[in-house]
Design a protein around this motif. Structure first.
Motif, PDB file in Angstrom:
ATOM      1  N   LYS A 176       1.220  -1.145  -0.076  1.00  0.00           N
ATOM      2  CA  LYS A 176      -0.001  -0.105   0.080  1.00  0.00           C
ATOM      3  C   LYS A 176       0.938   1.403  -0.344  1.00  0.00           C
ATOM      4  N   LYS A 177       1.601   1.334   1.000  1.00  0.00           N
ATOM      5  CA  LYS A 177       2.953   2.404   1.138  1.00  0.00           C
ATOM      6  C   LYS A 177       3.842   1.721   1.159  1.00  0.00           C
ATOM      7  N   ARG A 178       4.741   2.414   0.712  1.00  0.00           N
ATOM      8  CA  ARG A 178       6.274   2.063   1.652  1.00  0.00           C
ATOM      9  C   ARG A 178       6.792   2.515   2.564  1.00  0.00           C
ATOM     10  N   ILE A 179       7.221   1.887   4.120  1.00  0.00           N
ATOM     11  CA  ILE A 179       8.019   2.698   4.137  1.00  0.00           C
ATOM     12  C   ILE A 179       9.369   3.262   4.983  1.00  0.00           C
ATOM     13  N   TYR A 180      10.178   3.905   4.706  1.00  0.00           N
ATOM     14  CA  TYR A 180      11.180   4.714   5.275  1.00  0.00           C
ATOM     15  C   TYR A 180      11.686   4.663   6.748  1.00  0.00           C
ATOM     16  N   LEU A 181      12.837   3.968   7.583  1.00  0.00           N
ATOM     17  CA  LEU A 181      13.453   4.109   8.508  1.00  0.00           C
ATOM     18  C   LEU A 181      14.658   5.250   8.257  1.00  0.00           C
ATOM     19  N   ILE A 182      14.293   6.558   8.691  1.00  0.00           N
ATOM     20  CA  ILE A 182      15.538   7.396   8.152  1.00  0.00           C
ATOM     21  C   ILE A 182      16.088   7.904   9.501  1.00  0.00           C
ATOM     22  N   GLY A 183      16.437   7.137  10.232  1.00  0.00           N
ATOM     23  CA  GLY A 183      16.431   7.977  11.944  1.00  0.00           C
ATOM     24  C   GLY A 183      18.061   7.643  12.043  1.00  0.00           C
ATOM     25  N   PHE A 184      17.970   7.855  13.555  1.00  0.00           N
ATOM     26  CA  PHE A 184      19.707   7.319  13.542  1.00  0.00           C
ATOM     27  C   PHE A 184      20.040   5.532  13.818  1.00  0.00           C
TER      28      PHE A 184
ATOM     29  N   ALA B 150       5.788   7.400  -0.076  1.00  0.00           N
ATOM     30  CA  ALA B 150       5.672   6.911   1.247  1.00  0.00           C
ATOM     31  C   ALA B 150       5.900   7.308   2.383  1.00  0.00           C
ATOM     32  N   LEU B 151       5.926   6.800   3.452  1.00  0.00           N
ATOM     33  CA  LEU B 151       6.490   6.956   5.397  1.00  0.00           C
ATOM     34  C   LEU B 151       7.465   7.163   5.351  1.00  0.00           C
ATOM     35  N   PHE B 152       7.508   8.161   6.828  1.00  0.00           N
ATOM     36  CA  PHE B 152       9.229   8.898   6.649  1.00  0.00           C
ATOM     37  C   PHE B 152       9.622   8.169   7.992  1.00  0.00           C
ATOM     38  N   ILE B 153       9.870   7.502   9.106  1.00  0.00           N
ATOM     39  CA  ILE B 153       9.621   7.204  10.104  1.00  0.00           C
ATOM     40  C   ILE B 153      11.751   7.747  11.084  1.00  0.00           C
ATOM     41  N   PHE B 154      10.920   8.894  11.557  1.00  0.00           N
ATOM     42  CA  PHE B 154      12.589   9.757  12.481  1.00  0.00           C
ATOM     43  C   PHE B 154      12.726   8.843  13.121  1.00  0.00           C
ATOM     44  N   ASN B 155      13.392   7.508  13.711  1.00  0.00           N
ATOM     45  CA  ASN B 155      13.978   7.295  14.565  1.00  0.00           C
ATOM     46  C   ASN B 155      14.431   7.713  15.547  1.00  0.00           C
ATOM     47  N   TYR B 156      14.668   7.936  16.986  1.00  0.00           N
ATOM     48  CA  TYR B 156      15.948   8.946  17.480  1.00  0.00           C
ATOM     49  C   TYR B 156      15.428   8.707  18.581  1.00  0.00           C
ATOM     50  N   LEU B 157      17.467   9.204  19.795  1.00  0.00           N
ATOM     51  CA  LEU B 157      16.970   9.430  20.556  1.00  0.00           C
ATOM     52  C   LEU B 157      17.771  10.555  21.118  1.00  0.00           C
ATOM     53  N   PRO B 158      17.172  11.346  22.170  1.00  0.00           N
ATOM     54  CA  PRO B 158      17.330  12.589  22.781  1.00  0.00           C
ATOM     55  C   PRO B 158      19.048  12.855  22.493  1.00  0.00           C
TER      56      PRO B 158
ATOM     57  N   PHE C  49       6.198  10.600  10.596  1.00  0.00           N
ATOM     58  CA  PHE C  49       6.575   9.886  12.213  1.00  0.00           C
ATOM     59  C   PHE C  49       8.023  10.396  13.233  1.00  0.00           C
ATOM     60  N   ALA C  50       7.663  10.876  14.444  1.00  0.00           N
ATOM     61  CA  ALA C  50       9.009  10.907  15.041  1.00  0.00           C
ATOM     62  C   ALA C  50       8.610   9.680  15.637  1.00  0.00           C
ATOM     63  N   TYR C  51       9.835   8.447  15.920  1.00  0.00           N
ATOM     64  CA  TYR C  51       9.948   7.849  16.968  1.00  0.00           C
ATOM     65  C   TYR C  51      11.024   7.906  17.696  1.00  0.00           C
ATOM     66  N   ASN C  52      10.162   8.471  19.359  1.00  0.00           N
ATOM     67  CA  ASN C  52      11.457   8.917  20.628  1.00  0.00           C
ATOM     68  C   ASN C  52      11.555   7.621  21.546  1.00  0.00           C
ATOM     69  N   HIS C  53      13.151   6.769  20.978  1.00  0.00           N
ATOM     70  CA  HIS C  53      13.596   5.760  21.160  1.00  0.00           C
ATOM     71  C   HIS C  53      13.228   5.123  22.417  1.00  0.00           C
ATOM     72  N   SER C  54      13.749   6.267  23.563  1.00  0.00           N
ATOM     73  CA  SER C  54      13.655   6.445  24.830  1.00  0.00           C
ATOM     74  C   SER C  54      12.431   6.450  25.286  1.00  0.00           C
ATOM     75  N   ASN C  55      11.106   6.421  24.798  1.00  0.00           N
ATOM     76  CA  ASN C  55       9.995   6.034  25.042  1.00  0.00           C
ATOM     77  C   ASN C  55       9.477   5.206  24.156  1.00  0.00           C
ATOM     78  N   GLU C  56      10.026   3.915  24.558  1.00  0.00           N
ATOM     79  CA  GLU C  56       9.394   2.763  23.841  1.00  0.00           C
ATOM     80  C   GLU C  56       8.315   2.622  23.459  1.00  0.00           C
ATOM     81  N   ASN C  57       7.762   2.468  24.797  1.00  0.00           N
ATOM     82  CA  ASN C  57       6.725   1.584  24.321  1.00  0.00           C
ATOM     83  C   ASN C  57       5.691   2.499  24.379  1.00  0.00           C
ATOM     84  N   GLU C  58       5.480   4.059  24.697  1.00  0.00           N
ATOM     85  CA  GLU C  58       4.291   4.891  24.513  1.00  0.00           C
ATOM     86  C   GLU C  58       4.483   5.345  22.604  1.00  0.00           C
ATOM     87  N   SER C  59       5.841   4.938  22.676  1.00  0.00           N
ATOM     88  CA  SER C  59       6.605   5.308  20.932  1.00  0.00           C
ATOM     89  C   SER C  59       5.866   3.850  20.078  1.00  0.00           C
ATOM     90  N   VAL C  60       5.950   2.989  20.296  1.00  0.00           N
ATOM     91  CA  VAL C  60       5.296   2.476  19.163  1.00  0.00           C
ATOM     92  C   VAL C  60       3.425   1.869  19.420  1.00  0.00           C
TER      93      VAL C  60
END
Length: 256
Positions: A4-12, A93-101, A156-167
């Protein structure tokens, strides 16, 4: 499964990419990771040859951890180099920006994968200087992503330091775009480390080899571990390259 859409993880790196990759795979989606199947290096080659970046991977939907090591052992972050091209080429496409502070990310980088000792040697900098170099790089790329994508409906900004909420929020975000994931299948990274998927354990052996080489300066243990990793995953060219390099180093080895 229909794409349906391609998804790219573009973070750190070191910011939840492996856990998200397993989440997508466990939900039945076709997914790349790093250069396990050659996508990261292939995308660079496609770009250099004026081909669509996904050429050769048209059936893939999720693209995670788009990075690899070259033959010199340098880390190549393809998604960062080609971010503008990805956005322009894949407007739907969808872009997921995964990061930590930034401070947490620097702490992770300083303690994992032999990053810090390898970089100090490669750049001829002190550890403190490398950390500042990484900080500048982080802030510049963070600003680039925010300036290009923040506020758009496909970001979508994915803050991995708040893993449960971010997922949970990520799962809802993807559902709003017609992509369904079963939240119960998500496993934190610590649980993935107990996976029955062999390649994760082989990678852990390599991580241990890097630790003994660059943090304990124990060349014999490092070589033995890397030989074991290479035996179980002989397709990884940089395992062979590192073994060759370390065996040459051993001939003139002095405690560092």
């Amino acid at each position: 499964m229909e794409i349906k859409k391609r998804i790219y993880l573009i973070g750190f790196d070191l910011s939840g990419g492996l856990g998200l990759h397993r989440y997508f795979v466990d939900n039945g989606y076709s997914c790349t990771f790093g250069d396990e199947d050659g996508f990261s290096s292939r995308a660079l080659n496609n770009y250099q040859n004026n081909l669509p970046l996904v050429t050769g991977f048209e059936s893939c939907q999720f693209f995670t951890q788009i990075q690899h090591e070259d033959k010199n052992g340098d880390f190549i972050y393809t998604h960062e180099r080609l971010l503008d091209s990805l956005i322009e080429e894949q407007p739907n496409a969808l872009f997921i920006f995964n990061y930590l502070p930034v401070e947490k990310w620097l702490e992770q980088r300083a303690s994992c994968y032999g990053y810090l000792p390898k970089t100090t040697k490669a750049l001829g900098l002190s550890e403190a200087q490398v950390l500042e170099h990484w900080r500048d790089y982080y802030l510049a790329y963070y600003e680039k992503v925010i300036s290009r994508l923040e506020g758009t409906e496909n970001y979508f900004a994915y803050n991995h330091s708040n893993e449960n909420e971010s997922v949970l929020e990520l799962t809802r975000f993807l559902a709003s775009h017609g992509i369904t994931l079963n939240l119960a299948t998500y496993k934190p990274i610590s649980e993935i480390r107990g996976s029955t998927d062999q390649r994760f354990h082989v990678q852990n052996i390599r991580e241990a080899a890097l630790y003994f080489r660059y943090h304990r300066f124990d060349i014999d243990t490092a070589i033995n571990l890397l030989q074991e990793a290479e035996k179980h995953q002989p397709c990884r060219y940089y395992f062979k390259d590192e073994l060759k390099k370390w065996k040459l180093e051993k001939k003139t080895w002095k405690s560092e």
